[in-house]
Design an enzyme around this catalytic site. Sequence first.
Site, PDB file in Angstrom:
ATOM      1  CG  LEU A 184      38.080  39.080  42.571  1.00  0.00           C
ATOM      2  CD1 LEU A 184      36.895  38.131  42.453  1.00  0.00           C
ATOM      3  CD2 LEU A 184      37.478  40.552  42.962  1.00  0.00           C
ATOM      4  NE  ARG A 185      46.425  41.324  44.138  1.00  0.00           N
ATOM      5  CZ  ARG A 185      47.492  41.331  43.177  1.00  0.00           C
ATOM      6  NH1 ARG A 185      47.687  40.415  42.690  1.00  0.00           N
ATOM      7  NH2 ARG A 185      48.032  42.298  42.907  1.00  0.00           N
ATOM      8  CG  ASP A 212      44.823  45.890  34.677  1.00  0.00           C
ATOM      9  OD1 ASP A 212      44.586  44.804  34.847  1.00  0.00           O
ATOM     10  OD2 ASP A 212      45.879  46.208  34.371  1.00  0.00           O
TER      11      ASP A 212
END
Lengths: 317, 424
Positions: free
Chosen positions: B64-65, B306
């Site tokens: 999700l950064r 992924d």
Amino acid sequence: MQTNLQLTKEGRLRHLLTIEGLPSDTILNILDTANRFIDPKTHEIQKVPLLSGKAVFNLFFENSTRTRTTFEIAAKRLSADVINLNINTSSQSKGETLLDTVDNLVSMQAAMFIVRHNESGAAHLIARHVAPHIKVINAGDGRHAHPTQALLDLFTIRYFRPDLSRLRVAIVGDILHSRVARSDIHALNAMGIAEVRVIAPYTLLPKGIELLGVKVFHDMAKGLRDVDVIIILRLQNERMSGSLLPSPQEYFKSYGLTSEKLRLAHPDVLVMHPGPMNRGIEIDSAVADGPHSVILSQVTFGIAIRMAVMSILMKED
Amino acid sequence: MHIQIKKGRIINPATQHDAIDDLYISHGEIVAIGVCPPGFIPDRTINAEGYIVCPGLIDLSARLREPGYEYKATLESELYAAVAGGVTSIACPPDTDPVLDEPGLVEMLKHRARTLNQAHVYPVGALTVGLKGEALTEMAELSDAGCIAFSHADAPFINTRVIYRAMQYAATYNFTVWLRPQDAYLGEGGVAHDGEIATRLGLPAIPSLAETIALTTLISLARETGVKLHICRLSTASGIQIIQQAREEGLAITCDVSSQHVHLSEQDIGNFDSHFHLAPPLRSQTDRNAIRAGLASGEIDAICSDHTPVDEDAKLLPFSQSEPGATGLELLLPLTLKWAREEEIKLVDALRLITQTPAKILGIKAGSLDVGEPADICIFDPEQSWRVTPETLISQSKNTPFLDMDMKGRVMYTLMEGAVVYET
């Protein structure tokens, strides 16, 4: 995505990025065009106004003297304006990306980019990015391709041995890291050479190299037997001792081309090297300077080949 | 809130249920299937005729950064992309900046996700501090904060003694360790499978051995320590065999593959297309076929997206320098359906790989449509086609090898705990 970046749908050359997939008549056309730039009597390369007023950018992200210089001479003989850029030392160190650099140069009316980069695929990236009227020549990308080197190698072989179909060619050395080897293999196979061999220890061979159409040898005594042409590859300093090879001395003993090993080949064998040479490591001076060596002819023909490629690309519009 | 989902084809892999029925939801739970509970008056009715109603998808790996890489993606953008893809539960790897190695960071992430109230977020904690492979993290504290497992993401793991101790420590608390097998030295600097394509293109290669050697080591350590081991992103045929042998011996090891690796191989890299630069690398067609067969036979437990959002600039570089990864949350369902269609796999079995089994691996109460279960539901039209373009993708990043391809299967509604969080 375009499946073939370097050829138009009609099969005309749009960029020169790799030898792989080039039809043999395209290759022949380049060789024949190069031939016309060489004066049959004096063997000098003529100056012609074909690229007059065009700006050719030598975009070198990796050090090179010989390739850059021969491209520069070739462009000048075609009357182009040549601008040399060594990017290592300028914009890349300021954080500008490869494509930003290219965009800026396009704004300076670039007609052609000659690209040398240490990463495989860099020339493809640029070719995919630029407008269709801008031409890209790959002057060496990582381990991938060095198409003009392969063309000048072919030209040299054909100059001295016009009947290509019967020849056996051996490429010796660091195949794993060599863009010259890959391009040479494709070029020789495209021209229907009888046999292409590679000779190297296992550590310097990439996996599945035989799928490119070569016979693999690990022993010079067997690999050089009856070959008509030997192409010696340069061994990079940083690979001479470490986990790929134990020492330059041992390499020279097993794979260095000496007069003694040369006797295993055909009596009229040609010896070639893309330069710059490491004398005493991959080739003995007696061979490099000996009667079989055509290494300096390669350099001269390289200018004609690069003129041919540039003029063909610029004519195609 | 009472919702009635009418006339949908209800597929519940947990019970092998596959029939057209009505489904009733009250107060966030599934209360009945088929027969309307007495006194049930729906506040909303969803007509699902022609659609498939299945458990909300569970994705074992989606980056999700956040924190740290908000220029690639944010929790807002990616959680909305998740529900648009029918995904209601996400496990997110610890390779954020800073790394998820402190309870405070995990609590913050859980809190942010709860506030957004889209998909459930299950952080996977870092196994070592900073993912450096040196010192153990406070796994018990991290678990209390909400970590459901511990992993090393894609960070290289060099010191076998540290992995050994990390597994021993995790086993003490019965935590699960998730690892992607790749020998640090054999994988160093590589960007493509060590095969024909890397040789042709002159790309630095990662041999299959990098996976199998690491896998053999991890299995030996799991055998010794008794830790629960989940193997992430398997990529080779020989890797699948090694896991199968370990299972035959009685070891409880689970594994997943990415949806990219189900469909693509090294051949697809073409002219250095950096969208195909993935970790692990796309391998040979033989490996891809083994993955497809392994999913059908049950040797592989789950498919994950992924999901790895990468900003455009990081992809507009020569292949080796480009950042690996692909956006995937919105493609997990259609890519699973595509595999099922091509291999003639029953829908109920295909959907199990993205619902029931990943829920089991995560150890969460989800992935089932049984009465009494939380109403995390995905309703999709199996026949509707859509094209993958930067415009149709909701994820902030548009990096996918499937760009410009047509996908069959489109999410119409996503419900989380009985609330409609996405509808077309």
